[in-house]
Each structure stands twice: as structure tokens, then as C-alpha cells.
Design an enzyme around this catalytic site. Structure first.
Site, PDB file in Angstrom:
ATOM      1  N   ASP A  59       0.667  -1.197   0.022  1.00 55.06           N
ATOM      2  CA  ASP A  59      -0.084  -0.054  -0.004  1.00 55.06           C
ATOM      3  C   ASP A  59       1.000   1.535  -0.059  1.00 55.06           C
ATOM      4  O   ASP A  59       0.604   2.119  -0.663  1.00 55.06           O
ATOM      5  CB  ASP A  59      -1.069  -0.006   1.247  1.00 55.06           C
ATOM      6  CG  ASP A  59      -1.994  -1.072   1.122  1.00 55.06           C
ATOM      7  OD1 ASP A  59      -2.102  -1.658   0.074  1.00 55.06           O
ATOM      8  OD2 ASP A  59      -2.783  -1.198   2.287  1.00 55.06           O
TER       9      ASP A  59
ATOM     10  N   ASP B 216       0.574   4.156  -2.613  1.00 58.55           N
ATOM     11  CA  ASP B 216       0.457   5.675  -2.162  1.00 58.55           C
ATOM     12  C   ASP B 216       1.549   6.531  -2.716  1.00 58.55           C
ATOM     13  O   ASP B 216       1.228   7.625  -3.142  1.00 58.55           O
ATOM     14  CB  ASP B 216       0.408   5.629  -0.727  1.00 58.55           C
ATOM     15  CG  ASP B 216      -1.025   5.011  -0.034  1.00 58.55           C
ATOM     16  OD1 ASP B 216      -2.039   5.014  -1.057  1.00 58.55           O
ATOM     17  OD2 ASP B 216      -0.917   4.912   0.891  1.00 58.55           O
TER      18      ASP B 216
ATOM     19  N   GLU C 297     -12.511   8.011  13.355  1.00 57.25           N
ATOM     20  CA  GLU C 297     -12.752   6.730  13.306  1.00 57.25           C
ATOM     21  C   GLU C 297     -11.553   5.879  12.720  1.00 57.25           C
ATOM     22  O   GLU C 297     -10.830   6.476  11.816  1.00 57.25           O
ATOM     23  CB  GLU C 297     -14.139   6.355  13.074  1.00 57.25           C
ATOM     24  CG  GLU C 297     -14.429   6.777  11.628  1.00 57.25           C
ATOM     25  CD  GLU C 297     -15.807   6.602  11.220  1.00 57.25           C
ATOM     26  OE1 GLU C 297     -16.078   6.457  10.225  1.00 57.25           O
ATOM     27  OE2 GLU C 297     -16.929   6.919  12.257  1.00 57.25           O
TER      28      GLU C 297
ATOM     29  N   LYS D  31      -9.572   3.454  10.257  1.00 53.13           N
ATOM     30  CA  LYS D  31      -9.841   3.134   8.842  1.00 53.13           C
ATOM     31  C   LYS D  31      -9.451   1.800   8.439  1.00 53.13           C
ATOM     32  O   LYS D  31      -8.541   1.133   8.867  1.00 53.13           O
ATOM     33  CB  LYS D  31      -8.814   3.850   7.853  1.00 53.13           C
ATOM     34  CG  LYS D  31      -9.039   3.634   6.375  1.00 53.13           C
ATOM     35  CD  LYS D  31      -8.253   4.638   5.504  1.00 53.13           C
ATOM     36  CE  LYS D  31      -8.551   4.714   4.041  1.00 53.13           C
ATOM     37  NZ  LYS D  31      -8.443   3.358   3.335  1.00 53.13           N
TER      38      LYS D  31
ATOM     39  N   ASP E 106      -9.119  -1.943   6.898  1.00 54.01           N
ATOM     40  CA  ASP E 106      -8.432  -2.338   5.928  1.00 54.01           C
ATOM     41  C   ASP E 106      -9.385  -3.600   5.456  1.00 54.01           C
ATOM     42  O   ASP E 106      -9.165  -4.791   5.581  1.00 54.01           O
ATOM     43  CB  ASP E 106      -7.330  -2.878   6.112  1.00 54.01           C
ATOM     44  CG  ASP E 106      -6.251  -2.792   4.813  1.00 54.01           C
ATOM     45  OD1 ASP E 106      -6.749  -2.173   3.878  1.00 54.01           O
ATOM     46  OD2 ASP E 106      -5.251  -3.216   5.149  1.00 54.01           O
TER      47      ASP E 106
ATOM     48  N   TYR F  52     -20.217   3.404   8.222  1.00 54.90           N
ATOM     49  CA  TYR F  52     -20.054   4.463   8.749  1.00 54.90           C
ATOM     50  C   TYR F  52     -20.369   5.485   7.817  1.00 54.90           C
ATOM     51  O   TYR F  52     -19.699   6.884   7.978  1.00 54.90           O
ATOM     52  CB  TYR F  52     -18.366   4.333   8.602  1.00 54.90           C
ATOM     53  CG  TYR F  52     -17.579   3.834   7.344  1.00 54.90           C
ATOM     54  CD1 TYR F  52     -17.885   4.408   6.091  1.00 54.90           C
ATOM     55  CD2 TYR F  52     -16.961   2.713   7.392  1.00 54.90           C
ATOM     56  CE1 TYR F  52     -17.322   3.909   4.771  1.00 54.90           C
ATOM     57  CE2 TYR F  52     -16.148   2.297   6.352  1.00 54.90           C
ATOM     58  CZ  TYR F  52     -16.477   2.729   5.084  1.00 54.90           C
ATOM     59  OH  TYR F  52     -15.940   2.339   3.841  1.00 54.90           O
TER      60      TYR F  52
ATOM     61  N   LYS G 289      -2.845   8.177   7.502  1.00 51.23           N
ATOM     62  CA  LYS G 289      -2.405   6.710   7.107  1.00 51.23           C
ATOM     63  C   LYS G 289      -1.226   6.285   8.227  1.00 51.23           C
ATOM     64  O   LYS G 289      -0.707   7.349   8.523  1.00 51.23           O
ATOM     65  CB  LYS G 289      -1.883   6.438   5.750  1.00 51.23           C
ATOM     66  CG  LYS G 289      -2.818   6.345   4.702  1.00 51.23           C
ATOM     67  CD  LYS G 289      -3.637   5.152   4.767  1.00 51.23           C
ATOM     68  CE  LYS G 289      -4.380   4.874   3.514  1.00 51.23           C
ATOM     69  NZ  LYS G 289      -3.601   4.405   2.346  1.00 51.23           N
TER      70      LYS G 289
ATOM     71  N   CYS H 235      12.596 -32.613  -3.968  1.00 54.64           N
ATOM     72  CA  CYS H 235      12.389 -32.563  -2.669  1.00 54.64           C
ATOM     73  C   CYS H 235      13.508 -32.523  -1.613  1.00 54.64           C
ATOM     74  O   CYS H 235      14.467 -33.509  -1.596  1.00 54.64           O
ATOM     75  CB  CYS H 235      11.194 -33.739  -2.263  1.00 54.64           C
ATOM     76  SG  CYS H 235      10.788 -33.636  -0.541  1.00 54.64           S
TER      77      CYS H 235
ATOM     78  N   CYS I  37      13.058 -36.183   0.605  1.00 50.72           N
ATOM     79  CA  CYS I  37      13.246 -37.421   0.136  1.00 50.72           C
ATOM     80  C   CYS I  37      14.138 -37.525  -1.256  1.00 50.72           C
ATOM     81  O   CYS I  37      14.291 -38.628  -1.646  1.00 50.72           O
ATOM     82  CB  CYS I  37      11.993 -38.259   0.004  1.00 50.72           C
ATOM     83  SG  CYS I  37      10.815 -37.523  -1.272  1.00 50.72           S
TER      84      CYS I  37
ATOM     85  N   CYS J 128       6.498 -32.120  -4.252  1.00 53.14           N
ATOM     86  CA  CYS J 128       7.421 -33.433  -4.315  1.00 53.14           C
ATOM     87  C   CYS J 128       6.578 -34.639  -4.840  1.00 53.14           C
ATOM     88  O   CYS J 128       5.216 -34.692  -4.454  1.00 53.14           O
ATOM     89  CB  CYS J 128       7.694 -33.663  -2.883  1.00 53.14           C
ATOM     90  SG  CYS J 128       8.092 -35.239  -2.575  1.00 53.14           S
TER      91      CYS J 128
ATOM     92  N   CYS K 180       8.017 -40.246   0.759  1.00 61.34           N
ATOM     93  CA  CYS K 180       8.597 -39.100   1.210  1.00 61.34           C
ATOM     94  C   CYS K 180       8.333 -38.891   2.744  1.00 61.34           C
ATOM     95  O   CYS K 180       7.106 -38.786   3.176  1.00 61.34           O
ATOM     96  CB  CYS K 180       8.021 -37.715   0.738  1.00 61.34           C
ATOM     97  SG  CYS K 180       8.437 -36.241   1.079  1.00 61.34           S
TER      98      CYS K 180
HETATM   99  S1  IVH Z   1     -15.855   7.169   4.978  1.00 59.24           S
HETATM  100  C1  IVH Z   1     -16.814   9.903   1.126  1.00 59.24           C
HETATM  101  N1  IVH Z   1     -14.814   5.812   6.934  1.00 59.24           N
HETATM  102  O1  IVH Z   1     -11.546   3.881   2.796  1.00 59.24           O
HETATM  103  C2  IVH Z   1     -15.842   8.959   1.843  1.00 59.24           C
HETATM  104  N2  IVH Z   1     -14.158   5.130   4.851  1.00 59.24           N
HETATM  105  O2  IVH Z   1      -9.584   5.220   1.121  1.00 59.24           O
HETATM  106  C3  IVH Z   1     -16.586   8.056   2.583  1.00 59.24           C
HETATM  107  N3  IVH Z   1     -12.705   3.300   4.773  1.00 59.24           N
HETATM  108  O3  IVH Z   1     -13.663   4.147   0.203  1.00 59.24           O
HETATM  109  C4  IVH Z   1     -15.595   7.093   3.156  1.00 59.24           C
HETATM  110  N4  IVH Z   1     -12.723   2.835   6.960  1.00 59.24           N
HETATM  111  O4  IVH Z   1     -13.876   1.919   1.628  1.00 59.24           O
HETATM  112  C5  IVH Z   1     -14.821   5.995   5.576  1.00 59.24           C
HETATM  113  N5  IVH Z   1     -14.205   4.727   8.718  1.00 59.24           N
HETATM  114  C6  IVH Z   1     -14.172   4.844   7.532  1.00 59.24           C
HETATM  115  C7  IVH Z   1     -13.475   3.981   6.561  1.00 59.24           C
HETATM  116  C8  IVH Z   1     -13.583   4.298   5.345  1.00 59.24           C
HETATM  117  C9  IVH Z   1     -12.314   2.312   5.496  1.00 59.24           C
HETATM  118  C10 IVH Z   1     -12.487   2.935   3.376  1.00 59.24           C
HETATM  119  C11 IVH Z   1     -13.813   3.239   2.265  1.00 59.24           C
HETATM  120  C12 IVH Z   1     -13.193   4.227   1.518  1.00 59.24           C
HETATM  121  C13 IVH Z   1     -11.598   4.064   1.682  1.00 59.24           C
HETATM  122  C14 IVH Z   1     -11.120   5.435   1.090  1.00 59.24           C
END
Ligand code: IVH
Length: 795
Positions: free
Chosen positions: A52, A56, A135, A137, A139, A246, A334, A428, A431, A446, A452
Site C-alpha cells: 500500500d 500511495d 474513526e 480506517k 482495511d 460508517y 495513514k 524434494c 526425500c 514433491c 517422502c
Molecule cells: S468514509 C466519502 N470511513 O477507505 C468517503 N471510509 O480510502 C466515504 N474506509 O472508500 C468513506 N474505513 O472503503 C470512511 N471509517 C471509514 C473508513 C473508510 C475504511 C475505506 C472506504 C473508502 C476508502 C477510502
């Protein structure tokens, strides 16, 4: 990575400020392609190639160049798209309100700048208070749930943000997703949130797959995505998926005036919320919360990759609006990837029960995200080659998904002199047998089979494991020792131990750790199992590939006794389809229903002259001829697939005649139609029961007095949702054959009828459903699609 794309590698090294217009243009073009490639891998195939953090970095570079040269922004710029277009195979859904993405913050300054930007935009003074919700994020992958009059009517993935995939049937199997909301609710309500998997559930699931010799998922996110995108809702149902709500999509009336208020409403309707979450006043408070969550990160039951900050007031959200693909009122802060560098001391190869050779990196101890790592998975030989990982390299270790440590790459500049590309063994290491790769598999196996030692030990370990024979006092270590000293070489030997001790052929007493009492306990545990072992445990213990616990139970339920299972296997083997038939059935674009219709047509001698008629018209292409023949169910797509595979009329005709003669018989069809079996497992079963030495082992158990208990006859599944119901199938089913559909329905206690009447409870209508559907509608019988039926029986 770069050699895949036309970015001159040297461009990436130039600071953005120094790029010329031409260079910037070339690099944006390359970045667009490269990012699209990784989006596809991530969103559609659930198989990311880069971390990731690397992803990014690409996006950041793209955005930085665009910020410097806004006029160069491309129509296909990654900054204008979200995720990737929907994967083929699911119905597409247009989102009533687009599903957007979030901008990213990486440094603490970015968080300050986020808050300052909002104040500027709203024309507020620098010290004006603004309240935020922070809140975790999660994964996972985002999902939009649509409720109409309180009932869940549709679930869709994000897709490209505008159009996603309809995964309703699959989502109905997720426990955290309410099917019906308690009143009051708005007439239309779209709840958005994240599907994810808890780390422990993920690990347990992977362990189960590994035991079956099947591939495992790299991390919980891939596992969640892969599970949600199943064609078969039953598979989704078997996976431990969770959901957090959310955000909202379309709503017919306002339900709150703050983000926090939305959370409270969602909670009231039974949704789980992502926690720990907080209301924070200003940037410093957000950062305090960020650091606190960072510390708790590894203790949370699920993986998070950052903290999302959202302006709490919905009125302010409204005013702030969006920039291209992301809201101005929210940002994802992040966490740095948990990575570290260390030396690769060596690569060891583990040999599993099914002979799979798995490479493991032996590392100089290193602390990654608070955990000491000394070994990491290298997945398979392609992975090592792709990353050109060499012994002696300085490697980057990452605790991806905070679970299995992985090697994300090597620091090439730090490579010692005289290293060589790693050569994966073709024998292997245990064996010495040849290790080979099937053309469509990533793993090398194998071929030693019974000879084996590694496989034999793993098989024994599996044999005595908890869900198999579960013999107390015969744990992994004991098995290992007894095997090394030749006391137990095959599972049957377990049941002759006592006799051999009595005869004085071997001794256990006196071995380290063995006293009279412990020997006695071991024999008593063995004898208890000898006196009676459930058929499904016995079948599972045999360790046949693709036959896990669930399939073993299905087989036991179906065949009831070991004898009838053995007879069933013998008959199935005799009834196995031939190559020509398998070849036809494996054709993409055909499917079992069309293939069977095609062969039925060829089996009718009156039809052959029709084929021969076209033999003289050489100018006509095969695809056209097949269409002209007008064979029922063989549509344009099938004609194309057949023409591509067989090429000429003559080759096609011969192949079809051969396939018609190689059709499977009833015992094979019966086997394949058993729930959870299917073509692949059936072939493994046939392979196993065809081998003399395997049958000898079963005979050996009998001679050693092992009693395999009959399975209980199914009590017409009284608690199944369709028990006692009368159902009718009509039209062309896509995910299963008629036989399978019928077998399964009956196994669940339903009565399957041939025609619709007032007594019918459900009509399951496949494609092209005709008069039965009309009649059902007239009689007011509930009509289900195939997917709805799957969801019903899964639930
Ligand atoms: S709010 C308009 N809240 O992260 C934006 N997204 O990188 C609405 N995600 O598409 C998203 N946790 O899949 C929101 N607490 C959270 C989240 C969250 C994970 C994901 C979601 C979003 C992506 C963006």
C-alpha cells in the site's frame, strides 16, 4: 516494476520541480497506466503486487506532478478515478450517490493543513472551533447496502465509484448485515461501510485451507474481497465476514444532523460501528486520538491502516463538498507501514502433507511493529524470481495485515558482491524425489508420495489431529519421534503398537518421558478410537486433497457406511468421464447445460448428416456453421468458443462424437452432485481410491480392528429453512445442474416436484423460465431467482 511500463526509470528520480513539460507529460502517461494496472490487481483480482505504501507513493507522485502542471492532467488520470471498473461476472449496479474515495494524510503537518484548509474554505478565523469524528480506517472493502421500506434490497461493491457489482446474494449471508431494519426508518436508506475479516478468523480460515493443501490468502483484506466476490453464495456464507457501517448513500429524508448522529442511528438499526472512535475538537485533538489508536493497533481484532477524520456537522459537510474524487470534509490519516530491513540468511523449503514445497525466508532477527521476526513467507518460486530475492540480500520485511510477515522487496544497492539468483530446488529436500509444477499451479510439489518422509509425517500429523482421529497422547512431537525411530510409519501402525509392544518387537516404556502410566493412557486412547470412529472423521483423516471436514461430512451423510462409500467410489471411477468430455466441459463460454444439450444433439444419429451437409461448403467458417445448425441452447457465445477450440468442422465433429461417447455414468454424476463435492474433489477422490496402496491401508485398518461407525441417516434436516417445503425448478440454472439442485434441496428436507400447483411453496426460475413461471405467478407462488434460492438455503 518499472520495466513493465514505459516510464524511463530515471524520470522518477527527478524532483517534481525540475521536470520539464515533456518529461511531466511522459511520466503522467506512464503513471496512469501503472496505477491502473495496480488498481486492477487490487480491486478485481485481490492480488496486489506492491505494498500500500508503494502504491500511495505512486499516487502522490502523480498528484504532485498534476499540481505543478494542472493543464497536463489526463482524462484518464488516477486522480479522477476511484478503484477499478467492476469485475466481469456480476451484474452491474449504478450507485444512486457515487461512492467516493478519501484523500490521504501521511504526516502530522498534513492533518494540520487539512483543518486549516477547511477553515479557509468556510471563511472562518484560524482559531474557530470545528468538531470532527475520528474513526479507524478499516482495511477491508467498501460496500453500499440499499434498504427500501426497511428491507435490504441490494448490496453493491464500490467498483469504479459510479458503477459497482451486485453482490446482494453474497451479502445476505453476512451476519452483521441486518436484513430488516427495526422501525422507524426512511423509505430509502443506503448504508455504506466496510466488509472485513477479523485477524483470528482469517488465520483460522487460512489454517484450514493449508490443511487441505489449498492456497491461502495473503492478508485479511484479500480474504474478505475474495470471499465477497464468490459466484457461489454458499462459499461466502462459509467465510467469517464482518461489516461496519460508517456513512450514508441515498436517503429519502435526513436521519441526523451530525456524523456522530448517523453513527447512533446506524447503531439503533443493529449495525456494528467501527471503534475506537471519538469526537475531537481541532487538529491537536485529532492527532492525540491518532497516536492513541496507533498504540492500540496491534491489539485490535482487525487490521486498520489509518484513522479517518470527518467533519461532524452535516451542514458543513454539505458546504465543503468534493474535490474530484474525494470529499473536502474528510481525510484518511495513514499509519506508516510496519516495515524494517534485515539480512536474508537463507531460504528453507518446507514440505507439506500434499507435497507442496513452500519457501521460507530465514532472517536475522528484527523487530517489526513491536514483534520480533526471524522468518517470513516467500509464498512460492515465482514470487522469489519476480522480486529477485537472493540469499545475503538486505530485504524489506513487512508485517502486512499485521499477520504473516512478508518480504516486500530487496535493497538492491546493498546487495553483497557475488550473490546469485535463487534457484528453486527441483527435487524434494526431504526425500530427494523430483518436484514438479502443474502448468496452472504456482506451487511445486514433491512426487515422492508415500516414500517422502516429510509428507508421511505431515499425513500422520493430520491423521491424529483434532478433527480427525484425535488421539490423546499422540501429539505432533510424539508422532515425529515415533516416525524417526520407525515405530510408526503409516497410520495403521498406530493400531498395532500395543500388539508389537506385547510381542516384544518394540518398546515404548523407557523412552524419554514415557512411564508405565503414560503408555497405558496412550493405549487406552488408541483403543477407544479403535472401538468406533465416525465415518466423516475417518474420511477426513485419510488426508485426500480437497477433502476437508465439510466435504468429508457430506460424503459420510451421503454414503452412510464405509462399505457403501467404497462401492460408490469404485462405481464412480468406472463411470468417470473421458478426456474428450472433460475437454468440452472445461471450455470457457459453454457451461454444463449447453455442453449437455450439444452432446444430446450429437447423440441423435439423425443430426450427423446435417453436420456433413456443411462439409462441402468450405468457405463457411465453423462458427457460422454451428450457428446455422441451430442447436438448442448453443448460442453465439458457445459457437464462438467451440470454433476457437476446434477450428475445423471435421475436428469439431470428431471431438463431439468422442465427447458424446465419453460422457460420465450415473455413479459419477451422483458423486459430483453431493453437496460440497463437485468436479475437482471428485477427481481427487477417484485418484485416491484408484490406488491399490490406499485401499490396502483401509484394509489394514479393518484388520487392526478399527470400527468405522455408520453416519446417521439425515433426519430430513428439520431446522433447514426449506424443510417440508415443496419446490419446483424451472428454466436454465447457471451455478448448478438440475441433479445437483434437486439433491441439495432434498438433503435440506424439501420436496422437489415437477410441476407447479397450489401446493408449491417456491418456484426457482432460471433463465428462460416459461409457462411454469407464468402459472406460479397466477397462483401467487413465491418465485425466486437462483441467487435468492442459494441465499435462502445458505441462511
Ligand atoms: S468514509 C466519502 N470511513 O477507505 C468517503 N471510509 O480510502 C466515504 N474506509 O472508500 C468513506 N474505513 O472503503 C470512511 N471509517 C471509514 C473508513 C473508510 C475504511 C475505506 C472506504 C473508502 C476508502 C477510502
Amino acid at each position: 516494476m518499472t520495466d513493465l511500463f514505459d516510464t524511463p526509470a530515471n524520470l522518477r528520480a527527478i524532483p517534481v520541480e525540475e521536470l520539464t513539460v515533456e518529461q511531466a507529460q511522459a511520466e503522467l502517461a506512464a503513471l496512469s497506466k501503472e496505477i491502473a494496472h495496480h488498481d486492477r490487481l487490487y480491486h478485481q483480482m485481490d492480488k496486489p503486487e506492491i505494498s500500500d505504501a508503494d502504491y500511495d507513493a505512486l499516487v502522490r507522485r502523480n498528484n504532485a506532478i498534476e499540481a505543478r502542471y494542472p493543464e497536463l492532467r489526463r482524462a484518464d488520470s488516477p486522480s479522477l478515478r476511484v478503484g477499478a471498473a467492476p469485475a466481469a461476472g456480476f451484474r452491474k449496479v449504478r450507485h444512486a450517490v457515487p461512492m467516493l474515495s478519501l484523500g490521504n494524510a501521511f504526516a502530522e503537518e498534513d492533518a494540520h493543513e487539512f483543518v486549516a484548509r477547511i477553515r479557509r474554505f468556510l471563511g472562518l478565523p484560524d482559531d474557530a472551533p470545528i468538531e470532527f469524528v475520528a474513526e479507524p480506517k478499516i482495511d477491508g472493502l467498501s460496500l453500499s447496502l440499499r434498504y427500501e421500506d426497511g428491507r435490504l434490497v441490494q448490496a453493491a461493491t464500490r467498483g469504479d465509484g459510479t458503477e459497482g457489482e451486485d453482490v446482494t446474494a453474497n451479502v445476505r449471508t453476512i451476519r452483521d448485515v441486518p436484513q430488516q431494519l427495526p422501525a422507524p426508518y426512511p423509505a430509502v436508506l443506503e448504508v455504506r461501510g466496510e466488509v472485513y475479516m477479523n485477524r483470528d478468523d482469517f488465520l483460522a480460515m487460512n489454517r484450514a485451507y493449508a490443511e487441505k493443501g489449498e492456497p491461502v490468502f495473503a492478508n485479511p483484506r484479500n480474504a474478505a474481497a475474495g470471499s465477497l466476490r464468490q459466484k457461489d453464495a454458499k462459499i461466502t456464507a462459509s467465510r467469517p465476514l464482518c461489516f461496519f457501517g460508517y456513512a450514508l448513500g441515498e436517503v429519502s429524508e435526513p436521519i441526523a444532523d451530525t456524523q456522530w448522529g448517523i453513527r447512533e442511528r446506524l447503531r439503533g438499526w443493529g449495525f456494528h460501528l467501527n471503534r475506537p472512535s471519538n469526537l475531537c475538537d481541532g487538529a491537536e485533538a485529532l492527532l492525540t486520538h491518532y497516536r492513541k489508536i496507533g498504540e492500540q493497533r496491534s491489539a485490535l481484532p482487525f487490521d486498520i491502516d489509518g484513522v479517518v477524520y470527518k467533519v461532524n456537522s452535516l451542514e458543513l459537510q454539505q458546504r465543503l463538498g468534493f474535490v474530484s474524487r474525494a470529499p473536502r470534509w474528510a481525510i484518511a490519516h495513514k499509519f506508516p507501514a510496519e516495515q524494517a530491513q534485515t539480512r536474508l540468511k537463507g531460504i528453507t523449503i518446507q514440505v507439506g502433507r500434499t507435497g507442496a514445497l513452500t519457501p521460507v525466508a530465514e532472517l536475522e532477527d528484527i523487530t517489526v511493529g513491536g514483534v520480533v521476526v526471524s522468518r517470513a513467507t516467500l509464498h512460492n518460486e515465482d514470487e522469489i524470481a519476480r522480486k529477485d530475492i537472493r540469499i545475503g540480500d538486505l530485504v524489506i520485511v513487512q508485517r502486512a495485515g499485521d499477520v504473516i510477515p512478508q518480504i516486500v522487496g530487496v535493497v538492491e544497492s546493498q546487495r553483497p558482491a557475488n550473490t546469485e539468483p535463487y534457484r528453486f530446488p527441483d527435487h524434494c529436500p526431504v526425500c530427494g524425489s523430483l518436484a514438479v509444477r502443474e502448468p496452472d499451479e504456482a506451487v511445486r510439489r514433491c512426487t515422492g508420495g508415500l516414500i517422502c518422509g516429510a509428507q508421511a509425517k505431515e499425513r500422520l500429523r493430520h491423521f491424529v489431529s483434532r478433527n480427525a482421529f484425535d488421539i490423546e497422547g499422540l501429539g505432533e512431537k510424539t508422532i515425529e519421534e515415533f516416525w524417526d525411530d520407525g515405530l510408526i510409519r503409516s497410520p495403521v501402525d498406530i493400531f498395532t503398537l500395543e500388539k508389537r509392544v506385547e510381542e516384544g518387537a518394540i518398546a515404548i516404556l523407557g523412552r524419554p518421558g514415557w512411564k508405565e502410566k503414560s503408555v497405558e493412557n496412550l493405549f487406552s486412547a488408541i483403543n477407544q478410537r479403535r472401538a468406533g470412529i465416525d465415518l466423516h472423521r475417518f474420511v477426513f483423516a485419510l488426508g485426500i486433497r480437497h477433502i476437508g471436514e465439510v466435504t468429508a461430512k457430506s460424503l459420510a451423510r451421503h454414503y452412510v457406511s464405509l462399505d457403501s462409500l467404497l462401492t460408490g467410489m469404485e462405481r464412480a471411477i468406472a463411470d468417470m468421464p473421458g478426456e474428450a468430455w472433460l475437454d468440452l466441459h472445461a471450455l470457457n463460454g459453454l457451461g454444463p447445460v449447453k455442453a449437455d444439450a450439444l452432446l444430446a444433439w450429437f447423440s441423435d444419429p439423425e443430426n450427423l448428416p446435417k453436420v456433413d451437409f456443411y462439409a462441402t461448403q468450405d468457405a463457411l467458417r465453423l462458427e457460422k456453421i454451428i450457428k446455422l445448425l441451430g442447436i438448442k441452447k448453443v448460442d453465439a457465445r458457445a459457437a464462438q468458443a467451440l470454433a476457437e477450440r476446434y477450428g475445423t468442422l471435421d475436428a469439431w465433429k470428431r471431438a463431439m462424437i468422442a465427447a458424446a461417447g465419453a460422457q460420465p455414468g450415473p455413479a459419477w454424476n451422483e458423486l459430483v452432485a453431493i453437496p460440497d463435492v463437485g468436479e475437482v474433489a471428485a477427481e481427487e477422490l477417484a485418484g485416491f481410491f484408484r490406488e491399490r496402496h490406499n485401499l490396502d491401508i483401509i484394509q489394514g485398518f479393518r484388520e487392526a480392528g478399527v470400527t468405522v461407525l455408520d453416519a446417521e441417516r439425515p433426519k430430513a434436516a428439520a431446522n433447514s429453512p426449506v424443510a417440508g417445503k415443496t419446490v419446483v425448478f424451472t428454466g436454465t440454472l447457471e451455478t448448478m445442474s438440475r441433479t445437483e439442485a434437486k439433491t441439495r434441496a432434498e438433503a435440506l428436507g424439501a420436496k422437489v416436484a415437477g410441476s407447479v400447483s397450489a401446493k408449491t411453496d417456491y418456484l426457482i426460475a432460471g433463465a428462460d423460465a416459461g409457462s411454469k413461471a407464468t402459472k406460479a405467478r397466477d397462483l401467487g407462488v413465491t418465485i425466486l431467482t437462483e441467487q435468492e434460492w442459494q441465499a435462502l438455503i445458505a441462511g
